[in-house]
Design an enzyme around this catalytic site. Structure first.
Site, PDB file in Angstrom:
ATOM      1  N   TYR A 168      -5.053 -13.895  12.031  1.00  0.00           N
ATOM      2  CA  TYR A 168      -4.947 -13.394  10.649  1.00  0.00           C
ATOM      3  C   TYR A 168      -5.216 -14.478   9.598  1.00  0.00           C
ATOM      4  O   TYR A 168      -5.989 -14.298   8.658  1.00  0.00           O
ATOM      5  CB  TYR A 168      -3.542 -12.812  10.476  1.00  0.00           C
ATOM      6  CG  TYR A 168      -3.241 -12.227   9.127  1.00  0.00           C
ATOM      7  CD1 TYR A 168      -3.840 -11.048   8.700  1.00  0.00           C
ATOM      8  CD2 TYR A 168      -2.321 -12.849   8.275  1.00  0.00           C
ATOM      9  CE1 TYR A 168      -3.525 -10.512   7.451  1.00  0.00           C
ATOM     10  CE2 TYR A 168      -2.009 -12.315   7.040  1.00  0.00           C
ATOM     11  CZ  TYR A 168      -2.618 -11.144   6.635  1.00  0.00           C
ATOM     12  OH  TYR A 168      -2.311 -10.620   5.402  1.00  0.00           O
ATOM     13  N   LYS A 172      -8.449 -15.090   6.856  1.00  0.00           N
ATOM     14  CA  LYS A 172      -8.265 -15.202   5.402  1.00  0.00           C
ATOM     15  C   LYS A 172      -8.988 -16.446   4.883  1.00  0.00           C
ATOM     16  O   LYS A 172      -9.634 -16.408   3.833  1.00  0.00           O
ATOM     17  CB  LYS A 172      -6.779 -15.269   5.052  1.00  0.00           C
ATOM     18  CG  LYS A 172      -6.006 -13.972   5.321  1.00  0.00           C
ATOM     19  CD  LYS A 172      -6.484 -12.841   4.436  1.00  0.00           C
ATOM     20  CE  LYS A 172      -5.636 -11.594   4.536  1.00  0.00           C
ATOM     21  NZ  LYS A 172      -6.258 -10.422   3.908  1.00  0.00           N
ATOM     22  N   ASN A 197       4.406 -12.497   1.125  1.00  0.00           N
ATOM     23  CA  ASN A 197       5.267 -11.327   1.437  1.00  0.00           C
ATOM     24  C   ASN A 197       5.541 -10.375   0.277  1.00  0.00           C
ATOM     25  O   ASN A 197       6.448 -10.597  -0.519  1.00  0.00           O
ATOM     26  CB  ASN A 197       6.636 -11.801   1.938  1.00  0.00           C
ATOM     27  CG  ASN A 197       6.549 -12.354   3.325  1.00  0.00           C
ATOM     28  OD1 ASN A 197       6.063 -11.704   4.236  1.00  0.00           O
ATOM     29  ND2 ASN A 197       6.988 -13.589   3.480  1.00  0.00           N
ATOM     30  N   GLU A 210       5.599  -2.942   9.674  1.00  0.00           N
ATOM     31  CA  GLU A 210       6.449  -3.227   8.516  1.00  0.00           C
ATOM     32  C   GLU A 210       6.869  -4.695   8.488  1.00  0.00           C
ATOM     33  O   GLU A 210       6.938  -5.355   9.500  1.00  0.00           O
ATOM     34  CB  GLU A 210       7.683  -2.312   8.519  1.00  0.00           C
ATOM     35  CG  GLU A 210       8.657  -2.497   9.661  1.00  0.00           C
ATOM     36  CD  GLU A 210       8.229  -1.799  10.950  1.00  0.00           C
ATOM     37  OE1 GLU A 210       7.056  -1.397  11.075  1.00  0.00           O
ATOM     38  OE2 GLU A 210       9.084  -1.689  11.850  1.00  0.00           O
ATOM     39  N   THR A 240      13.309 -18.712   6.757  1.00  0.00           N
ATOM     40  CA  THR A 240      13.310 -18.439   5.318  1.00  0.00           C
ATOM     41  C   THR A 240      11.928 -17.991   4.857  1.00  0.00           C
ATOM     42  O   THR A 240      10.907 -18.375   5.425  1.00  0.00           O
ATOM     43  CB  THR A 240      13.694 -19.703   4.516  1.00  0.00           C
ATOM     44  OG1 THR A 240      12.811 -20.763   4.904  1.00  0.00           O
ATOM     45  CG2 THR A 240      15.134 -20.092   4.734  1.00  0.00           C
TER      46      THR A 240
HETATM   47  P1  NAD Z   1      -1.668  -2.142   4.172  1.00  0.00           P
HETATM   48  O1  NAD Z   1      -1.825  -2.207   5.646  1.00  0.00           O
HETATM   49  O2  NAD Z   1      -0.607  -1.278   3.621  1.00  0.00           O
HETATM   50  O3  NAD Z   1      -3.054  -1.757   3.490  1.00  0.00           O
HETATM   51  C1  NAD Z   1      -4.296  -2.162   3.991  1.00  0.00           C
HETATM   52  C2  NAD Z   1      -5.162  -0.940   4.080  1.00  0.00           C
HETATM   53  O4  NAD Z   1      -6.486  -1.333   4.506  1.00  0.00           O
HETATM   54  C3  NAD Z   1      -4.665   0.078   5.110  1.00  0.00           C
HETATM   55  O5  NAD Z   1      -4.392   1.311   4.487  1.00  0.00           O
HETATM   56  C4  NAD Z   1      -5.813   0.198   6.100  1.00  0.00           C
HETATM   57  O6  NAD Z   1      -6.015   1.499   6.592  1.00  0.00           O
HETATM   58  C5  NAD Z   1      -6.986  -0.259   5.262  1.00  0.00           C
HETATM   59  N1  NAD Z   1      -8.109  -0.677   6.103  1.00  0.00           N
HETATM   60  C6  NAD Z   1      -8.071  -1.418   7.233  1.00  0.00           C
HETATM   61  N2  NAD Z   1      -9.297  -1.542   7.738  1.00  0.00           N
HETATM   62  C7  NAD Z   1     -10.126  -0.854   6.905  1.00  0.00           C
HETATM   63  C8  NAD Z   1     -11.519  -0.595   6.917  1.00  0.00           C
HETATM   64  N3  NAD Z   1     -12.291  -1.063   7.903  1.00  0.00           N
HETATM   65  N4  NAD Z   1     -12.048   0.154   5.916  1.00  0.00           N
HETATM   66  C9  NAD Z   1     -11.249   0.660   4.925  1.00  0.00           C
HETATM   67  N5  NAD Z   1      -9.929   0.459   4.886  1.00  0.00           N
HETATM   68  C10 NAD Z   1      -9.366  -0.297   5.859  1.00  0.00           C
HETATM   69  O7  NAD Z   1      -1.479  -3.668   3.695  1.00  0.00           O
HETATM   70  P2  NAD Z   1      -1.018  -4.247   2.299  1.00  0.00           P
HETATM   71  O8  NAD Z   1       0.330  -4.804   2.492  1.00  0.00           O
HETATM   72  O9  NAD Z   1      -1.264  -3.258   1.234  1.00  0.00           O
HETATM   73  O10 NAD Z   1      -2.023  -5.468   2.152  1.00  0.00           O
HETATM   74  C11 NAD Z   1      -3.186  -5.412   1.337  1.00  0.00           C
HETATM   75  C12 NAD Z   1      -3.908  -6.747   1.408  1.00  0.00           C
HETATM   76  O11 NAD Z   1      -3.024  -7.796   1.002  1.00  0.00           O
HETATM   77  C13 NAD Z   1      -4.413  -7.114   2.782  1.00  0.00           C
HETATM   78  O12 NAD Z   1      -5.651  -7.781   2.664  1.00  0.00           O
HETATM   79  C14 NAD Z   1      -3.372  -8.081   3.282  1.00  0.00           C
HETATM   80  O13 NAD Z   1      -3.889  -8.975   4.252  1.00  0.00           O
HETATM   81  C15 NAD Z   1      -2.997  -8.805   2.001  1.00  0.00           C
HETATM   82  N6  NAD Z   1      -1.651  -9.394   2.068  1.00  0.00           N
HETATM   83  C16 NAD Z   1      -0.554  -8.589   2.081  1.00  0.00           C
HETATM   84  C17 NAD Z   1       0.697  -9.167   2.152  1.00  0.00           C
HETATM   85  C18 NAD Z   1       1.955  -8.328   2.162  1.00  0.00           C
HETATM   86  O14 NAD Z   1       3.039  -8.884   2.178  1.00  0.00           O
HETATM   87  N7  NAD Z   1       1.878  -7.007   2.126  1.00  0.00           N
HETATM   88  C19 NAD Z   1       0.842 -10.558   2.232  1.00  0.00           C
HETATM   89  C20 NAD Z   1      -0.308 -11.344   2.231  1.00  0.00           C
HETATM   90  C21 NAD Z   1      -1.549 -10.754   2.128  1.00  0.00           C
END
Ligand code: NAD
Length: 352
Positions: A168, A172, A197, A210, A240
């Site tokens: 992952y 990135k 997060n 989750e 933490t």
């Molecule tokens: P999430 O899993 O809720 O949303 C990501 C969405 O991308 C999902 O609905 C999934 O179906 C969609 N997806 C995956 N592959 C796809 C594809 N090939 N075509 C179209 N859609 C596709 O995740 P999130 O928490 O909303 O995260 C959003 C972004 O933020 C991601 O890039 C994630 O890596 C980044 N991020 C999130 C967090 C966090 O804490 N939630 C932390 C760091 C980075």
């Protein structure tokens, strides 16, 4: 925590630079953060928002009426081209991701998100988009710096020399580099935020993807409901993290995207309120009005020992930082998950 000093400087936002009929494209909008972003822009009065996700529409966490919502796989080149057609701004948040339980187990899936970013940034460029946003992660940071729960907060330069989270985190980093080179070589404005997060209502709360705040809230709610007053915590509970509330995240995305000093410059987008998992459990217990017997599963995925966001740079450039107190955000999250939990028990449709 630093005080908000936004009144001393006006940060530009989409509402300041776009017309209400300019097309905003949002990838991953069936998920947590991008779903909230689509709603946010719609509430600002933008009339042309195209939201895309590979999940079928009935599985989207939020669908905002008035937003064009399409089911497409953005890892396919042709879909990315279709998605970005006519876009003024592209926000790519689509990724195969989840909490520690997911990213430690499914590294190949995580790495394959590079296809989404490869096609989306090229499609945005070919469509003549003015700006492209990429959601990077704190997992891009060197893991060697995160072995102590009493971590020194991570600053932007700590990503290199690189030793990112396997799978992952490396994906990135390489996708960040795409953003930097599309600006350097081709002149497309890109923005790169390293999220720490994110949690809040409409996030994944069950099913294996989750993250800790949602998982702990759900476990407390389950324990209360079942009458089995115990909770299993992954690891020692001394790990933490800092957690950013969804409203701060969406606001931060908008400001970072439109800051002329942040073009192609990775920046932390996270809270710097450091929380131990054991304290997170205590907060959730307080909200639920219960005390549980704690069991520690030392074989479960735990991630790094400690991680926090150093917000020196964001405060310097934007005079702003995410500042929703964790206890306040957790209460809203807990209450939402509790409603979801009982809705599901009653046979109603829920998120995750
Ligand atoms: P999430 O899993 O809720 O949303 C990501 C969405 O991308 C999902 O609905 C999934 O179906 C969609 N997806 C995956 N592959 C796809 C594809 N090939 N075509 C179209 N859609 C596709 O995740 P999130 O928490 O909303 O995260 C959003 C972004 O933020 C991601 O890039 C994630 O890596 C980044 N991020 C999130 C967090 C966090 O804490 N939630 C932390 C760091 C980075």
């Amino acid at each position: 925590m630093a005080k908000k000093t936004a009144q001393t400087k006006k940060n530009l936002k989409a509402a300041d630079v776009l017309g209400k009929d300019d097309l905003i494209v949002i990838g991953g909008a069936g998920g947590f953060i991008a779903g909230a972003l689509a709603k946010y822009f719609h509430e600002q009065g933008f009339r042309r928002i195209r939201a895309i996700d590979k999940k079928p529409l009935p599985q989207w966490y939020q669908i905002t009426p008035g937003v064009e919502s399409l089911c497409m796989d953005l890892s396919e080149k042709q879909c990315a081209i279709e998605a970005c057609k006519g876009a003024k701004e592209v926000y790519n948040l689509a990724a195969d991701m989840g909490g520690m339980g997911f990213i430690e187990r499914f590294r190949v899936e995580c790495l394959r998100s590079v296809l989404i970013n490869t096609h989306m940034i090229e499609a945005a460029y070919c469509a003549g988009a003015e700006r492209y946003f990429f959601s990077s992660s704190a997992c891009a940071y060197n893991v060697e710096l995160q072995k102590d729960p009493h971590v020194r907060a991570l600053k932007e330069s700590d990503a290199y020399p690189a030793m990112a989270e396997r799978g992952y985190g490396w994906e990135k980093l390489i996708s960040e580099m795409f953003c930097q080179e599309y600006w350097a070589e081709r002149g497309m404005k890109t923005a790169i935020a390293r999220f720490h997060n994110v949690y809040g209502p409409f996030g994944t709360w069950d099913g294996g993807r989750e993250k800790a705040p949602a998982a702990i809230c759900r476990k407390v709610i389950e324990a209360k409901d079942s009458g089995r007053h115990e909770i299993t915590i992954w690891g020692s509970g001394r790990q933490t993290r800092s957690f950013m509330y969804i409203d701060d995240c969406v606001n931060g995305i908008d400001i970072i995207m439109h800051c002329k000093d942040l073009i192609a410059v990775p920046i932390n987008l996270g809270s710097n309120e450091l929380i131990a998992v054991n304290d997170l459990v205590s907060y959730a217990e307080q909200i639920g009005g219960i005390k549980l017997k704690r069991r520690y599963d030392m074989d479960a995925p735990q991630g790094v020992a400690g991680r926090n966001s150093d917000n020196t740079f964001i405060k310097q450039v934007l005079r702003w930082e995410p500042d929703t107190p964790f206890k306040k955000g957790l209460k809203k999250t807990y209450d939402w998950i509790e409603r979801q939990y009982y809705d599901r028990k009653a046979g109603k449709r829920t998120v995750s």
